[in-house]
Design a protein around this motif. Structure first.
Motif, PDB file in Angstrom:
ATOM      1  N   GLU A  60     -35.850  45.996 -22.104  1.00 54.45           N
ATOM      2  CA  GLU A  60     -35.020  44.868 -21.682  1.00 54.45           C
ATOM      3  C   GLU A  60     -33.797  44.713 -22.585  1.00 54.45           C
ATOM      4  OE1 GLU A  60     -36.975  41.298 -20.739  1.00 54.45           O
ATOM      5  OE2 GLU A  60     -38.336  42.332 -19.364  1.00 54.45           O
ATOM      6  N   ASP A  61     -32.723  44.259 -21.980  1.00 55.90           N
ATOM      7  CA  ASP A  61     -31.550  43.880 -22.750  1.00 55.90           C
ATOM      8  C   ASP A  61     -31.842  42.562 -23.466  1.00 55.90           C
ATOM      9  OD1 ASP A  61     -30.391  46.071 -21.637  1.00 55.90           O
ATOM     10  OD2 ASP A  61     -29.149  44.974 -20.207  1.00 55.90           O
ATOM     11  N   ALA A  62     -31.060  42.257 -24.474  1.00 55.92           N
ATOM     12  CA  ALA A  62     -31.279  41.007 -25.205  1.00 55.92           C
ATOM     13  C   ALA A  62     -29.934  40.398 -25.591  1.00 55.92           C
ATOM     14  CB  ALA A  62     -32.114  41.272 -26.453  1.00 55.92           C
ATOM     15  N   TYR A  81     -32.430  40.546 -36.997  1.00 56.20           N
ATOM     16  CA  TYR A  81     -32.005  41.298 -35.806  1.00 56.20           C
ATOM     17  C   TYR A  81     -33.051  42.351 -35.434  1.00 56.20           C
ATOM     18  CZ  TYR A  81     -29.109  44.046 -32.607  1.00 56.20           C
ATOM     19  OH  TYR A  81     -28.631  44.711 -31.499  1.00 56.20           O
ATOM     20  N   HIS A  82     -33.507  43.092 -36.438  1.00 53.64           N
ATOM     21  CA  HIS A  82     -34.381  44.229 -36.135  1.00 53.64           C
ATOM     22  C   HIS A  82     -35.800  43.805 -35.753  1.00 53.64           C
ATOM     23  CE1 HIS A  82     -30.960  46.383 -37.815  1.00 53.64           C
ATOM     24  NE2 HIS A  82     -31.439  47.474 -37.255  1.00 53.64           N
ATOM     25  N   VAL A  83     -36.234  42.654 -36.222  1.00 49.83           N
ATOM     26  CA  VAL A  83     -37.551  42.143 -35.815  1.00 49.83           C
ATOM     27  C   VAL A  83     -37.609  42.004 -34.293  1.00 49.83           C
ATOM     28  CG1 VAL A  83     -38.917  40.013 -35.781  1.00 49.83           C
ATOM     29  CG2 VAL A  83     -38.233  41.013 -37.968  1.00 49.83           C
ATOM     30  N   ARG A  84     -36.456  41.601 -33.714  1.00 42.17           N
ATOM     31  CA  ARG A  84     -36.433  41.422 -32.252  1.00 42.17           C
ATOM     32  C   ARG A  84     -36.528  42.745 -31.507  1.00 42.17           C
ATOM     33  NH1 ARG A  84     -33.967  36.463 -29.988  1.00 42.17           N
ATOM     34  NH2 ARG A  84     -33.669  34.983 -31.686  1.00 42.17           N
ATOM     35  N   GLN A  85     -36.251  43.856 -32.187  1.00 46.16           N
ATOM     36  CA  GLN A  85     -36.334  45.167 -31.527  1.00 46.16           C
ATOM     37  C   GLN A  85     -37.761  45.668 -31.393  1.00 46.16           C
ATOM     38  OE1 GLN A  85     -33.907  47.604 -34.090  1.00 46.16           O
ATOM     39  NE2 GLN A  85     -32.180  47.519 -32.672  1.00 46.16           N
ATOM     40  N   MET A  86     -38.722  45.033 -32.053  1.00 46.44           N
ATOM     41  CA  MET A  86     -40.081  45.568 -32.029  1.00 46.44           C
ATOM     42  C   MET A  86     -40.590  45.630 -30.594  1.00 46.44           C
ATOM     43  SD  MET A  86     -41.275  46.661 -34.902  1.00 46.44           S
ATOM     44  CE  MET A  86     -43.058  46.597 -34.837  1.00 46.44           C
ATOM     45  N   PRO A  87     -40.961  46.824 -30.138  1.00 47.45           N
ATOM     46  CA  PRO A  87     -41.406  46.966 -28.749  1.00 47.45           C
ATOM     47  C   PRO A  87     -42.851  46.496 -28.594  1.00 47.45           C
ATOM     48  CG  PRO A  87     -41.538  49.074 -29.860  1.00 47.45           C
ATOM     49  CD  PRO A  87     -40.987  48.095 -30.875  1.00 47.45           C
ATOM     50  N   GLU A  88     -43.215  46.201 -27.377  1.00 47.94           N
ATOM     51  CA  GLU A  88     -44.564  45.690 -27.138  1.00 47.94           C
ATOM     52  C   GLU A  88     -45.495  46.777 -26.619  1.00 47.94           C
ATOM     53  OE1 GLU A  88     -44.901  42.039 -25.115  1.00 47.94           O
ATOM     54  OE2 GLU A  88     -43.516  41.059 -26.514  1.00 47.94           O
ATOM     55  N   ASP A  89     -46.743  46.666 -27.003  1.00 46.95           N
ATOM     56  CA  ASP A  89     -47.775  47.528 -26.426  1.00 46.95           C
ATOM     57  C   ASP A  89     -48.043  47.070 -24.992  1.00 46.95           C
ATOM     58  OD1 ASP A  89     -47.869  48.667 -28.897  1.00 46.95           O
ATOM     59  OD2 ASP A  89     -49.774  47.766 -29.485  1.00 46.95           O
ATOM     60  N   ALA A  90     -48.654  47.939 -24.214  1.00 43.91           N
ATOM     61  CA  ALA A  90     -48.954  47.570 -22.826  1.00 43.91           C
ATOM     62  C   ALA A  90     -50.310  48.136 -22.417  1.00 43.91           C
ATOM     63  CB  ALA A  90     -47.860  48.105 -21.893  1.00 43.91           C
ATOM     64  N   TRP A  91     -50.975  47.420 -21.542  1.00 46.93           N
ATOM     65  CA  TRP A  91     -52.249  47.873 -20.988  1.00 46.93           C
ATOM     66  C   TRP A  91     -52.471  47.164 -19.661  1.00 46.93           C
ATOM     67  CZ3 TRP A  91     -55.351  51.806 -21.520  1.00 46.93           C
ATOM     68  CH2 TRP A  91     -56.614  51.775 -20.898  1.00 46.93           C
ATOM     69  N   VAL A 117     -35.612  50.043 -35.204  1.00 43.09           N
ATOM     70  CA  VAL A 117     -37.036  50.131 -35.570  1.00 43.09           C
ATOM     71  C   VAL A 117     -37.720  51.267 -34.810  1.00 43.09           C
ATOM     72  CG1 VAL A 117     -37.257  47.675 -36.195  1.00 43.09           C
ATOM     73  CG2 VAL A 117     -37.791  48.407 -33.855  1.00 43.09           C
ATOM     74  N   LEU A 118     -37.197  51.625 -33.624  1.00 39.57           N
ATOM     75  CA  LEU A 118     -37.832  52.701 -32.844  1.00 39.57           C
ATOM     76  C   LEU A 118     -37.818  54.030 -33.596  1.00 39.57           C
ATOM     77  CD1 LEU A 118     -36.577  52.017 -29.201  1.00 39.57           C
ATOM     78  CD2 LEU A 118     -38.716  51.313 -30.274  1.00 39.57           C
ATOM     79  N   ASP A 119     -36.844  54.206 -34.494  1.00 43.92           N
ATOM     80  CA  ASP A 119     -36.789  55.453 -35.265  1.00 43.92           C
ATOM     81  C   ASP A 119     -37.947  55.564 -36.247  1.00 43.92           C
ATOM     82  OD1 ASP A 119     -34.177  56.878 -34.593  1.00 43.92           O
ATOM     83  OD2 ASP A 119     -33.576  54.797 -34.789  1.00 43.92           O
ATOM     84  N   PHE A 120     -38.623  54.467 -36.509  1.00 42.88           N
ATOM     85  CA  PHE A 120     -39.740  54.474 -37.458  1.00 42.88           C
ATOM     86  C   PHE A 120     -41.073  54.190 -36.770  1.00 42.88           C
ATOM     87  CE2 PHE A 120     -35.867  53.448 -39.777  1.00 42.88           C
ATOM     88  CZ  PHE A 120     -35.886  54.450 -40.734  1.00 42.88           C
ATOM     89  N   LEU A 121     -41.060  54.274 -35.432  1.00 42.00           N
ATOM     90  CA  LEU A 121     -42.277  54.059 -34.647  1.00 42.00           C
ATOM     91  C   LEU A 121     -42.483  55.259 -33.735  1.00 42.00           C
ATOM     92  CD1 LEU A 121     -41.476  50.413 -33.469  1.00 42.00           C
ATOM     93  CD2 LEU A 121     -43.319  51.025 -35.046  1.00 42.00           C
ATOM     94  N   LYS A 122     -43.704  55.459 -33.288  1.00 44.20           N
ATOM     95  CA  LYS A 122     -43.943  56.426 -32.222  1.00 44.20           C
ATOM     96  C   LYS A 122     -44.949  55.826 -31.268  1.00 44.20           C
ATOM     97  CE  LYS A 122     -46.860  57.591 -35.760  1.00 44.20           C
ATOM     98  NZ  LYS A 122     -48.152  57.161 -35.363  1.00 44.20           N
TER      99      LYS A 122
END
Lengths: 437, 437
Positions: free
Chosen positions: A105-107, B98-108, B384-389
């Motif tokens: 999503e965009d923010a 700013y970067h805290v808001r970039q944290m992506p969410e898990d999904a199930w 943050v995505l550069d430090f996550l997989k």
């Protein structure tokens, strides 16, 4: 026979380290050849592509024949048997449904200082997908690359697929049609990557290239990286199965063999908490190998790189799994979710004995392009994100600049970047004169 | 004098194409030297790192001195003036927010066929950050790399920074302290990258390496890619300013110079809809260049690679911007949001004349590590995505396998991957015998 290791043995650590560091792939060094091919395509465009296709694929083409016409694609696709068509359509639908959920999503928000901040995702304009010819020409890989690209919104998606001696794989054409691919070229090898990256008279350049390929294709992708984006350079496939003894050895044997049959350099590892059970799985593998069509390949992979590791408990299994960082991880245990929570480095996890890895290769929904060779420690499988890029956004109000600008001035000065600081200072001076806004 | 182009002129397309293809960077070919350094560090570990540090940084170290002690870091950090400390802390806080808001969410989720599907994000375990020494040793870059890594949850974050002749940049130490960096080594160049990728007796290997560096560092990062993850290889900085004539020429001149002062290879471009206004900005640049501390660098960049492009309207400006795909895009127009919507390829957009690019370098919040050299067409700034997989997850119920397994069998057979198909067949047979579940 595969390696048989037991964490209770004194020599375990040495054996496991040897397994981890085994060099499974010995790629020929084709870099000089590839550099020459790329230079030729850049210099002579279509003429070079046609010459190289004649040389490598024994196929004489004029520039206008490089691209399949829509009628040709439709005619080839129509040759696919009905059952395969239905299966490909079901697979495409499930892959699409999974990848649609990945769309980020965009923010946009305003922070306490009055600064507007956010980001925006946009698709790559044009993407190129390489599809190998011959034995490794997989329609499922077309779907796994093309569907996420189209979900991401890529406007122009071009495929390059070699057709040695003019032989076309109809299922690849059907998969391209189902996925909504825009252009298909009968070009392969490094010349295809060069054409996609730099463009020729007939093939417009793209911004991103994905898809598997042989050593020439891999070397070409490395060389054009920077001019265009590329996906990962995939190594031989791997599976790690962690199983308790409450499993059918034959199921696990087939799961191990379904990686081994890909490639003599593939690797299949079983971790179990019962040595006797491990031996029964090995026997089941041997039994299946007797009749398997690809037994030469699968047998070599299992013999050279296969392993059975006996652990004391599942915590130990998870710790070893994290050191292996497998591409595919199958958890055939009573509580697979609990074990999955401990396995933090893996490309894809298959939960429970009813989820054979092969489901993920075709119709599960998640992508089958996954990090190999321990790169799951730092990278992820293919997703819509590979076809999107993010632009950060910022808008200062005069007040916001007043609040945070002075810190920027201080830091710019400390880094001896005077103009950086002055660009803030000039604005703050106007603000302080009260004429801002 | 910078290039002056006008889209109404007959020769415009030629001039613009020349500008786009200008080769701004001529990196020395250090690949052989770097290959030797990496081999040496792999073979001799700490001893090689110490030798190389003696040779390149004129600094005699024992292995136990490679790492800064917490006391040393604190002592250096304490030398930073109070105003700088406050500014760095404010910057870190804003970058973190700013970067805290970039944290992506898990999904199930469970799909209509009864298949459980999803994904999970996990951090890279260990990351290494390269920080250049000397003039380009920027504490702001420490924050821009280290803060996202720590927000992502990286457990172990190590910095390598050369200290030629033993000279330490206290602000770099303070930034490391503020960002929560775990280890700091006084090692630079290709030897630092080799140590981070392969490990030595004193420096444990990491999984991902980020951060800018000279030609040696860039070549080393390319070479260790695959063994570890790397971020992009950054080229010289760029800014594109799109402005109407309702702007202060001096503000825009400073914004253009704030990129030009980075590097003689940097590029600053102004697009405006009024030739007379364009000339006033050029005059303002000339005036500022007379007194600017870094006028030699900024002047060379502006003379060799600067450009002013006059367009008929803002639609034309957006189209040119998309061909340039700038690292930094400043929109100094009445409705910057409307124009931003048309500018789809850019690393970062700065909206409105009150948002100088320099704000984004320090305290805006978004990352200042951004795609250069037109790579904003296919890649994004550091996040943050550069430090996550991401690990994909799938769990079939027997019923779900019954619903989608047959399609997998068909596709496996069509791809001649028999074991893949059999791994599904074996399970479906049990299901059909009614003993599944």
């Amino acid at each position: 026979m595969p390696v048989f290791l037991d964490t209770s043995d004194a020599g375990f650590e040495h054996g496991f380290a040897t397994l981890l560091s085994a060099k499974r792939e010995d790629s020929p060094d084709v870099d000089d050849v590839v550099a020459g091919i790329i230079a030729e395509v850049r210099a002579r465009g279509d003429a070079a592509v046609c010459d190289l296709t004649g040389r490598f694929d024994r196929l004489s083409l004029t520039p206008s024949e490089l691209r399949f016409s829509p009628e040709e694609i439709a005619a080839h696709a129509a040759r696919v048997p009905e059952a395969e068509r239905v299966a490909l359509e079901q697979a495409a639908q499930r892959i699409r449904a999974y990848h649609v959920r990945q769309m980020p999503e965009d923010a946009w928000w305003t922070d306490p200082e009055g600064a507007g901040l956010g980001w925006r995702w946009t698709p790559v304009s044009a993407a190129g997908l390489y599809v190998p010819g011959g034995l490794a020409s997989y329609p499922s890989s077309v779907l796994m690359n093309a569907v996420p690209a189209k979900v991401a919104g890529v406007e122009r998606l071009a495929i390059c697929v070699p057709t040695p001696d003019g032989v076309v794989n109809p299922a690849v054409m059907l998969a391209a049609q189902i996925a909504g691919v825009d252009e298909v070229y009968r070009v392969g090898g490094a010349q295809a990557i060069a054409a996609l990256a730099y463009g020729t008279e007939s093939i417009a350049p793209v911004d991103k290239i994905t898809g598997p390929g042989n050593a020439f294709v891999a070397a070409a992708k490395r060389r054009v990286f920077g001019k265009v984006g590329i996906d990962m350079i995939a190594g031989p496939s791997e599976i790690l199965v962690i199983a308790d003894s409450d499993n059918d050895p034959d199921w696990l044997a087939l799961d191990l063999l379904s990686q081994a049959e890909h490639d003599e350099s593939a690797q299949s590892i079983l971790i179990c908490d019962d040595a006797e059970f491990g031996r029964r799985v090995v026997e089941a593998v041997e039994a299946r190998l007797e009749t398997l069509e690809r037994r030469a390949i699968a047998g070599a992979s299992w013999r050279d790189f296969g392993a059975v590791i006996v652990v004391r408990d599942l915590e130990e299994a998870a710790a070893l799994s994290n050191r292996i960082a497998p591409e595919h991880l199958e958890l055939c245990v009573a509580d697979p979710e609990a074990l999955a929570a401990q396995c933090v480095h893996a490309g894809a996890i298959f939960l429970g004995a009813w989820t054979p890895e092969a489901i993920g290769d075709y119709v599960g929904g998640p992508n089958h392009v996954l990090p190999t060779a321990r790169s799951a420690r730092f990278s992820s499988g293919l997703s819509v994100l590979d076809f999107l890029k993010r632009t950060t956004l910022a808008r200062m109000s005069p007040e916001a600049l007043g609040a945070i600008g002075p810190a920027a001035e201080v830091l710019a000065r400390s880094e001896s970047l005077e103009a950086h600081g002055l660009s803030v200072t000039a604005r703050l001076q106007r603000l302080n004169r009260g004429t801002g806004g």
